[in-house]
Design a protein around this motif. Structure first.
Motif, PDB file in Angstrom:
ATOM      1  N   ARG A  18     -14.468   9.851 -15.244  1.00 22.23           N
ATOM      2  CA  ARG A  18     -15.528   9.361 -16.140  1.00 22.23           C
ATOM      3  C   ARG A  18     -14.938   8.812 -17.439  1.00 22.23           C
ATOM      4  O   ARG A  18     -15.338   7.747 -17.909  1.00 22.23           O
ATOM      5  CB  ARG A  18     -16.530  10.472 -16.438  1.00 22.23           C
ATOM      6  CG  ARG A  18     -17.532  10.718 -15.333  1.00 22.23           C
ATOM      7  CD  ARG A  18     -18.671  11.602 -15.813  1.00 22.23           C
ATOM      8  NE  ARG A  18     -18.229  12.883 -16.359  1.00 22.23           N
ATOM      9  CZ  ARG A  18     -17.963  13.966 -15.626  1.00 22.23           C
ATOM     10  NH1 ARG A  18     -18.111  13.927 -14.325  1.00 22.23           N
ATOM     11  NH2 ARG A  18     -17.583  15.083 -16.206  1.00 22.23           N
ATOM     12  N   VAL A  19     -13.996   9.534 -18.016  1.00 20.65           N
ATOM     13  CA  VAL A  19     -13.384   9.100 -19.276  1.00 20.65           C
ATOM     14  C   VAL A  19     -12.658   7.775 -19.081  1.00 20.65           C
ATOM     15  O   VAL A  19     -12.795   6.851 -19.895  1.00 20.65           O
ATOM     16  CB  VAL A  19     -12.417  10.185 -19.817  1.00 20.65           C
ATOM     17  CG1 VAL A  19     -11.552   9.650 -20.932  1.00 20.65           C
ATOM     18  CG2 VAL A  19     -13.205  11.399 -20.277  1.00 20.65           C
ATOM     19  N   ARG A  20     -11.889   7.650 -18.011  1.00 21.75           N
ATOM     20  CA  ARG A  20     -11.146   6.409 -17.741  1.00 21.75           C
ATOM     21  C   ARG A  20     -12.102   5.243 -17.489  1.00 21.75           C
ATOM     22  O   ARG A  20     -11.869   4.127 -17.940  1.00 21.75           O
ATOM     23  CB  ARG A  20     -10.207   6.578 -16.549  1.00 21.75           C
ATOM     24  CG  ARG A  20      -8.961   7.287 -16.903  1.00 21.75           C
ATOM     25  CD  ARG A  20      -8.080   6.327 -17.658  1.00 21.75           C
ATOM     26  NE  ARG A  20      -7.162   7.048 -18.472  1.00 21.75           N
ATOM     27  CZ  ARG A  20      -6.760   6.663 -19.664  1.00 21.75           C
ATOM     28  NH1 ARG A  20      -7.184   5.564 -20.192  1.00 21.75           N
ATOM     29  NH2 ARG A  20      -5.916   7.380 -20.358  1.00 21.75           N
ATOM     30  N   ARG A  55     -12.187   1.859 -19.719  1.00 21.81           N
ATOM     31  CA  ARG A  55     -12.044   0.507 -19.158  1.00 21.81           C
ATOM     32  C   ARG A  55     -13.211  -0.384 -19.560  1.00 21.81           C
ATOM     33  O   ARG A  55     -13.026  -1.549 -19.881  1.00 21.81           O
ATOM     34  CB  ARG A  55     -11.930   0.567 -17.640  1.00 21.81           C
ATOM     35  CG  ARG A  55     -10.581   0.980 -17.158  1.00 21.81           C
ATOM     36  CD  ARG A  55     -10.428   0.773 -15.655  1.00 21.81           C
ATOM     37  NE  ARG A  55      -9.222   1.412 -15.206  1.00 21.81           N
ATOM     38  CZ  ARG A  55      -9.156   2.602 -14.646  1.00 21.81           C
ATOM     39  NH1 ARG A  55     -10.259   3.281 -14.411  1.00 21.81           N
ATOM     40  NH2 ARG A  55      -8.004   3.121 -14.283  1.00 21.81           N
ATOM     41  N   ARG A  56     -14.438   0.166 -19.525  1.00 14.70           N
ATOM     42  CA  ARG A  56     -15.602  -0.625 -19.941  1.00 14.70           C
ATOM     43  C   ARG A  56     -15.465  -1.055 -21.402  1.00 14.70           C
ATOM     44  O   ARG A  56     -15.760  -2.193 -21.753  1.00 14.70           O
ATOM     45  CB  ARG A  56     -16.891   0.171 -19.742  1.00 14.70           C
ATOM     46  CG  ARG A  56     -17.404   0.138 -18.321  1.00 14.70           C
ATOM     47  CD  ARG A  56     -18.825   0.674 -18.230  1.00 14.70           C
ATOM     48  NE  ARG A  56     -18.908   2.108 -18.423  1.00 14.70           N
ATOM     49  CZ  ARG A  56     -18.651   3.018 -17.486  1.00 14.70           C
ATOM     50  NH1 ARG A  56     -18.278   2.639 -16.292  1.00 14.70           N
ATOM     51  NH2 ARG A  56     -18.760   4.305 -17.752  1.00 14.70           N
ATOM     52  N   GLN A  57     -15.004  -0.141 -22.244  1.00 11.12           N
ATOM     53  CA  GLN A  57     -14.827  -0.478 -23.659  1.00 11.12           C
ATOM     54  C   GLN A  57     -13.769  -1.566 -23.842  1.00 11.12           C
ATOM     55  O   GLN A  57     -13.961  -2.473 -24.648  1.00 11.12           O
ATOM     56  CB  GLN A  57     -14.421   0.762 -24.449  1.00 11.12           C
ATOM     57  CG  GLN A  57     -15.512   1.769 -24.597  1.00 11.12           C
ATOM     58  CD  GLN A  57     -15.018   3.043 -25.261  1.00 11.12           C
ATOM     59  OE1 GLN A  57     -13.831   3.234 -25.460  1.00 11.12           O
ATOM     60  NE2 GLN A  57     -15.959   3.927 -25.584  1.00 11.12           N
ATOM     61  N   SER A  96      -4.137   7.803 -14.602  1.00 12.46           N
ATOM     62  CA  SER A  96      -5.218   6.875 -14.309  1.00 12.46           C
ATOM     63  C   SER A  96      -6.375   7.565 -13.598  1.00 12.46           C
ATOM     64  O   SER A  96      -7.399   6.958 -13.351  1.00 12.46           O
ATOM     65  CB  SER A  96      -4.707   5.730 -13.437  1.00 12.46           C
ATOM     66  OG  SER A  96      -4.317   6.217 -12.159  1.00 12.46           O
ATOM     67  N   GLY A  97      -6.205   8.820 -13.242  1.00 12.60           N
ATOM     68  CA  GLY A  97      -7.211   9.515 -12.463  1.00 12.60           C
ATOM     69  C   GLY A  97      -6.836   9.537 -10.993  1.00 12.60           C
ATOM     70  O   GLY A  97      -7.305  10.383 -10.245  1.00 12.60           O
TER      71      GLY A  97
END
Length: 134
Positions: free
Chosen positions: A120-122, A126-128, A92-93
């Motif tokens: 940044r990728v996570r 999540r936004r998507q 999850s980062g």
């Protein structure tokens, strides 16, 4: 709401039973519980933490709460999944989780130092998911 209320009532009954048992143990001088709480909370403070937003149990919440047991071995406490491909690693980062490959609950987690690229990728993923673009 009925499903949530039913699951909450099950959890509260377990919590009260554990509390009563611990009072008796403490009065007898037992410093640590002989048996942990059956419905102990997971790494994020929830009963069946599913960190991956795309993987969740499909059963009713009350059934999930009834099935939970502390993870004592390689089998999933919810669905009983075992074998070499029964668990997947998911980061999850902030934590590295070992997730059940069948139902998605976190079997265990270890705190990790988040890398900026992973964060940044996570965040974008999540936004998507929340925009329902994936």
């Amino acid at each position: 709401m009925d499903e949530l209320h039913e699951a909450q009532q099950l959890w509260l009954a377990e919590a009260v039973a554990f509390s009563v048992r611990r009072r008796v143990e403490k009065a007898a001088g037992v410093r640590a519980p002989d048996e942990p709480a059956r419905l102990a909370r997971g790494p994020e403070g929830s009963l069946a933490y599913c960190p991956d937003p795309e993987a969740h149990p499909t059963a009713r919440l009350a059934e999930v709460v009834r099935a939970l047991r502390p993870a004592a071995g390689p089998a999933c406490p919810l669905c009983g999944g075992t074998g070499p491909d029964a668990a997947v690693s998911w980061g999850s980062g902030h934590r590295q989780h070992l997730l059940c490959a069948r139902c998605g609950i976190s079997l265990r987690a270890a705190v990790t130092a988040p890398g900026p690229a992973l964060v940044r990728v996570r965040a974008e993923r999540r936004r998507q998911v929340w925009r329902r673009t994936v």
